[in-house]
Design a protein around this motif. Structure first.
Motif, PDB file in Angstrom:
ATOM      1  N   PHE A  70     -11.986  25.850  46.251  1.00 53.92           N
ATOM      2  CA  PHE A  70     -10.592  25.885  46.116  1.00 53.92           C
ATOM      3  C   PHE A  70     -10.365  26.067  44.624  1.00 53.92           C
ATOM      4  CE2 PHE A  70     -11.901  21.304  46.103  1.00 53.92           C
ATOM      5  CZ  PHE A  70     -11.366  20.998  44.867  1.00 53.92           C
ATOM      6  N   ARG A  71      -9.324  26.502  44.302  1.00 53.08           N
ATOM      7  CA  ARG A  71      -8.845  26.645  42.717  1.00 53.08           C
ATOM      8  C   ARG A  71      -7.770  25.895  42.743  1.00 53.08           C
ATOM      9  NH1 ARG A  71     -13.458  28.230  42.366  1.00 53.08           N
ATOM     10  NH2 ARG A  71     -14.263  30.046  41.428  1.00 53.08           N
ATOM     11  N   ILE A  72      -7.443  25.097  41.652  1.00 55.30           N
ATOM     12  CA  ILE A  72      -6.086  24.407  41.693  1.00 55.30           C
ATOM     13  C   ILE A  72      -5.509  24.991  40.197  1.00 55.30           C
ATOM     14  CG2 ILE A  72      -5.097  22.219  40.731  1.00 55.30           C
ATOM     15  CD1 ILE A  72      -7.195  20.659  42.058  1.00 55.30           C
ATOM     16  N   GLY A  73      -4.140  25.662  40.394  1.00 55.94           N
ATOM     17  CA  GLY A  73      -3.283  26.209  39.473  1.00 55.94           C
ATOM     18  C   GLY A  73      -2.696  27.171  39.791  1.00 55.94           C
ATOM     19  N   ASP A  74      -1.835  27.859  38.887  1.00 56.70           N
ATOM     20  CA  ASP A  74      -1.100  28.920  39.415  1.00 56.70           C
ATOM     21  C   ASP A  74      -1.952  30.232  39.252  1.00 56.70           C
ATOM     22  OD1 ASP A  74      -1.289  28.778  36.376  1.00 56.70           O
ATOM     23  OD2 ASP A  74       0.835  29.451  36.104  1.00 56.70           O
ATOM     24  N   SER A  75      -1.469  30.939  40.121  1.00 52.16           N
ATOM     25  CA  SER A  75      -1.993  32.494  40.113  1.00 52.16           C
ATOM     26  C   SER A  75      -0.708  33.527  40.285  1.00 52.16           C
ATOM     27  CB  SER A  75      -3.117  32.569  41.114  1.00 52.16           C
ATOM     28  OG  SER A  75      -3.628  33.894  41.218  1.00 52.16           O
ATOM     29  N   PRO A  76       0.201  33.715  39.211  1.00 48.55           N
ATOM     30  CA  PRO A  76       1.286  34.504  39.572  1.00 48.55           C
ATOM     31  C   PRO A  76       1.271  35.788  40.278  1.00 48.55           C
ATOM     32  CG  PRO A  76       1.187  33.571  37.346  1.00 48.55           C
ATOM     33  CD  PRO A  76      -0.263  33.099  37.900  1.00 48.55           C
ATOM     34  N   LYS A  77      -0.166  36.404  39.924  1.00 47.50           N
ATOM     35  CA  LYS A  77      -0.194  37.657  40.638  1.00 47.50           C
ATOM     36  C   LYS A  77      -0.269  37.603  42.136  1.00 47.50           C
ATOM     37  CE  LYS A  77      -2.771  40.752  37.967  1.00 47.50           C
ATOM     38  NZ  LYS A  77      -4.130  41.363  37.456  1.00 47.50           N
ATOM     39  N   ARG A  78      -0.705  36.442  42.630  1.00 51.51           N
ATOM     40  CA  ARG A  78      -1.013  36.213  44.009  1.00 51.51           C
ATOM     41  C   ARG A  78       0.317  35.362  44.779  1.00 51.51           C
ATOM     42  NH1 ARG A  78      -6.230  34.825  45.498  1.00 51.51           N
ATOM     43  NH2 ARG A  78      -5.590  36.016  47.611  1.00 51.51           N
ATOM     44  N   GLY A  79       1.123  35.001  43.746  1.00 50.13           N
ATOM     45  CA  GLY A  79       2.261  34.502  44.012  1.00 50.13           C
ATOM     46  C   GLY A  79       2.440  32.911  44.414  1.00 50.13           C
ATOM     47  N   ILE A  80       1.222  32.531  43.332  1.00 48.52           N
ATOM     48  CA  ILE A  80       0.998  31.036  43.442  1.00 48.52           C
ATOM     49  C   ILE A  80       1.546  30.285  42.082  1.00 48.52           C
ATOM     50  CG2 ILE A  80      -0.518  28.952  43.365  1.00 48.52           C
ATOM     51  CD1 ILE A  80      -2.247  30.894  45.060  1.00 48.52           C
ATOM     52  N   GLU A  81       2.623  29.677  42.096  1.00 47.99           N
ATOM     53  CA  GLU A  81       3.649  29.680  40.720  1.00 47.99           C
ATOM     54  C   GLU A  81       3.119  28.286  40.193  1.00 47.99           C
ATOM     55  OE1 GLU A  81       7.465  30.567  41.975  1.00 47.99           O
ATOM     56  OE2 GLU A  81       6.885  32.647  42.357  1.00 47.99           O
ATOM     57  N   ASN A  82       2.789  27.084  40.676  1.00 50.30           N
ATOM     58  CA  ASN A  82       2.754  25.924  40.251  1.00 50.30           C
ATOM     59  C   ASN A  82       1.319  25.416  40.006  1.00 50.30           C
ATOM     60  OD1 ASN A  82       5.614  25.355  40.273  1.00 50.30           O
ATOM     61  ND2 ASN A  82       5.545  25.552  42.363  1.00 50.30           N
ATOM     62  N   LYS A  83       1.145  24.571  39.008  1.00 53.30           N
ATOM     63  CA  LYS A  83      -0.191  24.175  38.426  1.00 53.30           C
ATOM     64  C   LYS A  83      -0.735  22.967  39.434  1.00 53.30           C
ATOM     65  CE  LYS A  83       0.049  25.520  34.090  1.00 53.30           C
ATOM     66  NZ  LYS A  83      -0.420  26.679  34.065  1.00 53.30           N
ATOM     67  N   ASP A  84       0.054  22.481  40.280  1.00 49.46           N
ATOM     68  CA  ASP A  84      -0.348  21.289  41.268  1.00 49.46           C
ATOM     69  C   ASP A  84      -0.649  21.803  42.636  1.00 49.46           C
ATOM     70  OD1 ASP A  84       2.342  21.986  41.819  1.00 49.46           O
ATOM     71  OD2 ASP A  84       2.831  19.695  41.734  1.00 49.46           O
ATOM     72  N   GLU A  85      -0.944  23.315  42.727  1.00 52.88           N
ATOM     73  CA  GLU A  85      -1.037  24.031  44.086  1.00 52.88           C
ATOM     74  C   GLU A  85      -2.545  24.354  44.009  1.00 52.88           C
ATOM     75  OE1 GLU A  85       1.827  26.872  44.635  1.00 52.88           O
ATOM     76  OE2 GLU A  85       3.565  25.555  44.561  1.00 52.88           O
ATOM     77  N   ALA A  86      -3.190  24.576  45.183  1.00 52.71           N
ATOM     78  CA  ALA A  86      -4.514  24.900  45.439  1.00 52.71           C
ATOM     79  C   ALA A  86      -4.437  26.188  46.236  1.00 52.71           C
ATOM     80  CB  ALA A  86      -5.536  23.903  45.933  1.00 52.71           C
ATOM     81  N   GLU A  87      -5.519  26.987  46.049  1.00 48.56           N
ATOM     82  CA  GLU A  87      -5.812  28.285  46.791  1.00 48.56           C
ATOM     83  C   GLU A  87      -7.354  27.751  47.328  1.00 48.56           C
ATOM     84  OE1 GLU A  87      -6.085  32.847  47.034  1.00 48.56           O
ATOM     85  OE2 GLU A  87      -5.622  32.217  45.066  1.00 48.56           O
TER      86      GLU A  87
END
Length: 189
Positions: free
Chosen positions: A77-94
């Protein structure tokens, strides 16, 4: 601090150099690599280099059988935003994962993903979990759906420089509120 996560049949813990041969045996399979978005490993030394440069990062785990501790795949998992993938907040994980073909259709990916989701929500305090799959990867779609993530958006016509081709990806997610509500509902049954 090295984190170890356990399930009924599995242990998620760090990769080591001594895992290189077993990693290569799984990761040389083109069906495994392409489904996860990378090229098949070319030899054991390449697998060892991947362990040292990628798989020892924080949040990366070998999925290991509990009784032998042999690796059967990888999850991270990676915690943090990834705008190119649509993940916008730093308290989210992919979360990303793959399992060697010899271990497909045995529930291992679902078991590991379920426990990693629990860990991220209950112990780390993540606000939202993301996990995606490429078009045609029906196995990953089933695993992610079984674990309770829901459709959020699609990333279309993205270029994968490693595979040198475009891909479409479906992004699924679950919020902490949804996770804890589902857990509460299951306890009431």
């Amino acid at each position: 601090m090295a984190v170890t996560i356990e399930t009924e049949r599995l242990i998620l813990k760090k990769w080591t150099d001594s895992d290189a041969e077993k990693l290569y045996a799984m990761a040389c399979d083109p069906l495994v690599g392409e489904g996860a978005g990378w090229l098949p490993h070319s030899d054991v030394e390449y697998s060892r280099a991947i362990i040292r440069s990628v798989l020892t990062a924080d949040g990366e785990f070998a999925i290991r059988l509990k009784d032998t501790e042999d690796p059967i795949g990888s999850m991270g998992f990676r915690i943090g935003d990834s705008p190119k993938r649509g993940i916008e907040n730093k308290d989210e994980a992919e979360i990303g994962y793959w399992v060697g073909r010899d271990y497909w259709n045995r529930g291992f990916a679902t078991e590991a993903l379920t426990e990693l989701i629990r860990y991220l929500f209950e112990e780390v305090g993540i606000r939202r979990i993301w996990c995606g799959y490429f078009d045609g990867n029906v196995r990953s779609e089933r695993v992610i759906t079984k674990c309770g993530l829901k459709f959020h958006h699609r990333n279309e016509n993205r270029y994968n420089s490693m595979l040198k081709k475009n891909y479409n990806e479906t992004m699924m997610c679950m919020s902490a509120e949804e996770y804890f509500e589902n857990k509460k509902t299951l306890k009431q049954l």
